[in-house]
Design an enzyme around this catalytic site. Structure first.
Site, PDB file in Angstrom:
ATOM      1  N   CYS A   1       0.670  -1.268   0.049  1.00  0.00           N
ATOM      2  CA  CYS A   1      -0.021  -0.180  -0.154  1.00  0.00           C
ATOM      3  C   CYS A   1       1.016   1.208   0.135  1.00  0.00           C
ATOM      4  CB  CYS A   1      -1.030  -0.209   1.108  1.00  0.00           C
ATOM      5  SG  CYS A   1      -2.349   1.097   1.049  1.00  0.00           S
TER       6      CYS A   1
ATOM      7  N   HIS B   1      -3.398  -5.209   1.290  1.00  0.00           N
ATOM      8  CA  HIS B   1      -2.999  -5.436   2.604  1.00  0.00           C
ATOM      9  C   HIS B   1      -3.161  -7.100   2.656  1.00  0.00           C
ATOM     10  CE1 HIS B   1      -2.162  -1.424   4.319  1.00  0.00           C
ATOM     11  NE2 HIS B   1      -3.171  -1.269   3.477  1.00  0.00           N
TER      12      HIS B   1
ATOM     13  N   GLU C   1      -1.694  -8.982   4.886  1.00  0.00           N
ATOM     14  CA  GLU C   1      -1.654  -9.185   6.255  1.00  0.00           C
ATOM     15  C   GLU C   1      -2.879  -9.458   6.813  1.00  0.00           C
ATOM     16  OE1 GLU C   1      -0.891  -6.375   4.876  1.00  0.00           O
ATOM     17  OE2 GLU C   1      -1.209  -4.746   6.477  1.00  0.00           O
TER      18      GLU C   1
END
Ligand code: ABU
Length: 234
Positions: free
Chosen positions: A113, A206, A208
């Site tokens: 990002c 993202h 994660e």
């Protein structure tokens, strides 16, 4: 072989600590994603280029995480868009110095990002200061992507064509020399890039956020760990 050491640049916050009320942190999901992939996450907060170079010298790979907006004025954008959410200059310096040091050292980099946008501008690319909402929602969603056939990203993600959690109002415009497009949304927004030498992976979403539950979103961290291992002396 020792677990590779992966530097993660900290995120500034005024919500941590008591006096004077500022702190630096890394999100738990990012730490867990790195550890789950078999590497050691190490938060860093360099304040000078020399310190960044020293820190990178201790590491096998680097993550440039997401976060608020980079101040684009040093990169040839004279006007600040009213919706820009600049971070303190120390945050920009921390990200930029580590990114430059990692590039100089040839370390593998996973840029997420904001991290992807930072890497693009310091390598000579450009950013849209604000992307108007189109047919594709970019705020807090998991949306479809088109992946460039034969790219490293295609090898990493396989058949999936939906990104993980995505939240951004800026986007890469022209990619820097040495970076090639590997994914877009159906509205043409850049969703990913990689370097021609295979050491850099940039993703606008993202991974994660969903990596604990979704093995596909864990794969970028597996890619980084494998890349880090390949740079360690045998
Ligand atoms: N510009 C920072 C990354 C997130 C966003 O584009 O909103």
């Amino acid at each position: 072989m020792p677990r590779p050491r992966i530097l993660i640049v900290g995120r500034w916050s005024d919500q941590i600590g008591k006096d004077p009320g500022e702190g630096v942190y890394v999100g738990r999901k990012l730490i867990d994603s790195v550890a789950r992939a078999g590497a050691e996450p190490i938060m860093v907060w360099p304040e000078t280029a020399d310190r960044a170079t020293a820190l990178v010298g201790l590491a096998d790979a680097v993550i440039l995480p997401g976060g608020g907006d980079l101040d684009l004025r040093p990169y040839g954008v004279p006007e600040v868009h009213p919706l820009e959410n600049h971070q303190p200059p120390e945050q920009d310096a921390a990200d930029v110095t580590i990114a430059r040091a990692a590039l100089d050292a040839g370390l593998p980099i996973l840029a997420i990002c904001r991290g992807m946008q930072v890497l693009n501008v310091i390598m000579g690319g450009t950013i849209f200061a604000h992307v108007e909402e189109t047919t594709v929602e970019h705020k807090g969603v998991r949306h479809p992507i088109d992946i460039v056939g034969g790219s490293s990203l295609e090898k990493i993600l396989g058949d999936t064509r939906t990104v993980g959690y995505s939240w951004h109002h800026q986007a890469c415009r022209d990619l820097a020399p040495g970076l090639v497009l590997n994914a877009t949304t159906p509205d043409g927004t850049v969703e990913g890039f990689e370097s021609t030498d295979g050491r850099i992976l940039g993703v606008q979403w993202h991974p994660e956020v969903d990596a604990a539950e979704d093995p596909i979103q864990a794969r970028p961290f597996g890619w980084l760990t494998d890349s880090a291992l390949s740079t360690q002396p045998s």
